[in-house]
Design a protein around this motif. Structure first.
Motif, mmCIF file in Angstrom:
data_model
loop_
_atom_site.group_PDB
_atom_site.id
_atom_site.type_symbol
_atom_site.label_atom_id
_atom_site.label_comp_id
_atom_site.label_asym_id
_atom_site.label_seq_id
_atom_site.Cartn_x
_atom_site.Cartn_y
_atom_site.Cartn_z
ATOM 1 N N SER A 39 0.846 -1.190 0.000
ATOM 2 C CA SER A 39 0.000 0.000 0.000
ATOM 3 C C SER A 39 0.883 1.242 0.000
ATOM 4 O O SER A 39 2.085 1.161 0.245
ATOM 5 C CB SER A 39 -0.937 0.014 1.214
ATOM 6 O OG SER A 39 -0.189 0.057 2.412
ATOM 7 N N ARG A 40 0.263 2.364 -0.283
ATOM 8 C CA ARG A 40 1.004 3.622 -0.334
ATOM 9 C C ARG A 40 0.186 4.723 0.306
ATOM 10 O O ARG A 40 -1.033 4.726 0.230
ATOM 11 C CB ARG A 40 1.346 3.989 -1.783
ATOM 12 C CG ARG A 40 0.122 4.241 -2.651
ATOM 13 C CD ARG A 40 0.451 4.182 -4.130
ATOM 14 N NE ARG A 40 1.444 5.160 -4.505
ATOM 15 C CZ ARG A 40 2.174 5.052 -5.617
ATOM 16 N NH1 ARG A 40 2.015 4.030 -6.425
ATOM 17 N NH2 ARG A 40 3.052 5.993 -5.905
ATOM 18 N N ASP A 41 0.851 5.652 0.961
ATOM 19 C CA ASP A 41 0.219 6.835 1.516
ATOM 20 C C ASP A 41 0.949 8.023 0.906
ATOM 21 O O ASP A 41 2.023 8.403 1.372
ATOM 22 C CB ASP A 41 0.328 6.835 3.045
ATOM 23 C CG ASP A 41 -0.428 7.984 3.686
ATOM 24 O OD1 ASP A 41 -0.598 9.036 3.034
ATOM 25 O OD2 ASP A 41 -0.830 7.851 4.852
ATOM 26 N N ASN A 42 0.355 8.590 -0.138
ATOM 27 C CA ASN A 42 1.040 9.672 -0.846
ATOM 28 C C ASN A 42 1.223 10.908 0.030
ATOM 29 O O ASN A 42 2.205 11.630 -0.108
ATOM 30 C CB ASN A 42 0.271 10.038 -2.114
ATOM 31 C CG ASN A 42 0.377 8.955 -3.169
ATOM 32 O OD1 ASN A 42 1.278 8.108 -3.132
ATOM 33 N ND2 ASN A 42 -0.552 8.955 -4.119
ATOM 34 N N ALA A 43 0.277 11.145 0.942
ATOM 35 C CA ALA A 43 0.387 12.314 1.821
ATOM 36 C C ALA A 43 1.604 12.198 2.736
ATOM 37 O O ALA A 43 2.220 13.213 3.088
ATOM 38 C CB ALA A 43 -0.876 12.470 2.644
ATOM 39 N N LYS A 44 1.929 10.973 3.121
ATOM 40 C CA LYS A 44 3.088 10.745 3.986
ATOM 41 C C LYS A 44 4.327 10.355 3.187
ATOM 42 O O LYS A 44 5.380 10.106 3.781
ATOM 43 C CB LYS A 44 2.781 9.655 5.009
ATOM 44 C CG LYS A 44 1.686 10.021 6.002
ATOM 45 C CD LYS A 44 1.472 8.907 7.019
ATOM 46 C CE LYS A 44 0.413 9.305 8.037
ATOM 47 N NZ LYS A 44 0.192 8.234 9.037
ATOM 48 N N ALA A 45 4.163 10.279 1.870
ATOM 49 C CA ALA A 45 5.280 9.879 1.000
ATOM 50 C C ALA A 45 5.897 8.566 1.462
ATOM 51 O O ALA A 45 7.132 8.416 1.494
ATOM 52 C CB ALA A 45 6.339 10.978 0.945
ATOM 53 N N THR A 46 5.050 7.604 1.796
ATOM 54 C CA THR A 46 5.528 6.338 2.347
ATOM 55 C C THR A 46 4.840 5.157 1.677
ATOM 56 O O THR A 46 3.630 5.167 1.465
ATOM 57 C CB THR A 46 5.294 6.286 3.860
ATOM 58 O OG1 THR A 46 5.954 7.403 4.479
ATOM 59 C CG2 THR A 46 5.855 4.999 4.452
ATOM 60 N N LEU A 47 5.633 4.163 1.366
ATOM 61 C CA LEU A 47 5.176 2.882 0.839
ATOM 62 C C LEU A 47 5.252 1.857 1.953
ATOM 63 O O LEU A 47 6.170 1.899 2.775
ATOM 64 C CB LEU A 47 6.085 2.472 -0.322
ATOM 65 C CG LEU A 47 5.831 1.129 -0.987
ATOM 66 C CD1 LEU A 47 4.588 1.209 -1.864
ATOM 67 C CD2 LEU A 47 7.041 0.692 -1.807
ATOM 68 N N TYR A 48 4.296 0.931 1.983
ATOM 69 C CA TYR A 48 4.263 -0.082 3.036
ATOM 70 C C TYR A 48 4.209 -1.493 2.436
ATOM 71 O O TYR A 48 3.736 -1.693 1.320
ATOM 72 C CB TYR A 48 3.029 0.108 3.928
ATOM 73 C CG TYR A 48 2.963 1.453 4.604
ATOM 74 C CD1 TYR A 48 2.141 2.450 4.100
ATOM 75 C CD2 TYR A 48 3.710 1.715 5.749
ATOM 76 C CE1 TYR A 48 2.064 3.688 4.709
ATOM 77 C CE2 TYR A 48 3.642 2.957 6.368
ATOM 78 C CZ TYR A 48 2.813 3.939 5.843
ATOM 79 O OH TYR A 48 2.748 5.166 6.452
ATOM 80 N N LEU A 49 4.670 -2.429 3.224
ATOM 81 C CA LEU A 49 4.468 -3.847 2.922
ATOM 82 C C LEU A 49 4.082 -4.540 4.224
ATOM 83 O O LEU A 49 4.924 -4.714 5.110
ATOM 84 C CB LEU A 49 5.719 -4.492 2.330
ATOM 85 C CG LEU A 49 5.539 -5.942 1.882
ATOM 86 C CD1 LEU A 49 4.597 -6.016 0.673
ATOM 87 C CD2 LEU A 49 6.879 -6.596 1.547
ATOM 88 N N GLN A 50 2.815 -4.877 4.345
ATOM 89 C CA GLN A 50 2.331 -5.632 5.504
ATOM 90 C C GLN A 50 2.548 -7.110 5.229
ATOM 91 O O GLN A 50 2.035 -7.639 4.239
ATOM 92 C CB GLN A 50 0.856 -5.334 5.746
ATOM 93 C CG GLN A 50 0.264 -6.116 6.901
ATOM 94 C CD GLN A 50 0.846 -5.721 8.252
ATOM 95 O OE1 GLN A 50 1.018 -4.528 8.529
ATOM 96 N NE2 GLN A 50 1.154 -6.706 9.074
#
Length: 122
Positions: free
Chosen positions: A71-82
């Protein structure tokens, strides 16, 4: 300067969970295809998951499908991998990467992070 920095790796037991993060500087996250790859000792770097730039469509390697979520949170400029239901075979250094093409091939990604170690014990 464009930079990707991974975090969240560590040691987990089989069946456990970890969440990896990838902070992106330089404004690239919102306009790039983003991917997660991994490399185990003595093996080639392999595709894990990717997420599109505009509609955020996702694709996963068969070995992680149903267990991992990108997933990605563009507002936080962060990509995640759960990562859930981890297995010893998931042990590897995990890298995030950005590119212009929706692809499962490492060569289609041109900016890479330094990697974060994930170790899963049985």
């Amino acid at each position: 300067q464009v930079q990707l920095v991974e975090s969240g790796g560590g040691l987990a037991q089989a069946g456990g969970s970890l969440r990896l993060s990838c902070e992106a500087s330089g404004g690239i996250l919102s306009r790039s295809v983003m991917g997660w790859f991994r490399q185990a000792p003595g093996k080639e770097r392999e595709f894990v998951a990717t997420i599109g730039a505009i509609y955020s469509g996702t694709s996963y390697a068969e070995s992680v499908k149903g267990r991992f979520t990108i997933s990605r949170d563009n507002a936080k400029a962060t990509l995640y991998l759960q990562m859930n239901n981890l297995k010893p075979g998931d042990t590897a250094v995990y890298y995030c990467a950005s590119g212009a093409r929706y692809s499962m091939r490492p060569r289609d990604y041109d900016i890479w992070g330094q990697g974060t170690q994930v170790t899963v014990s049985s």
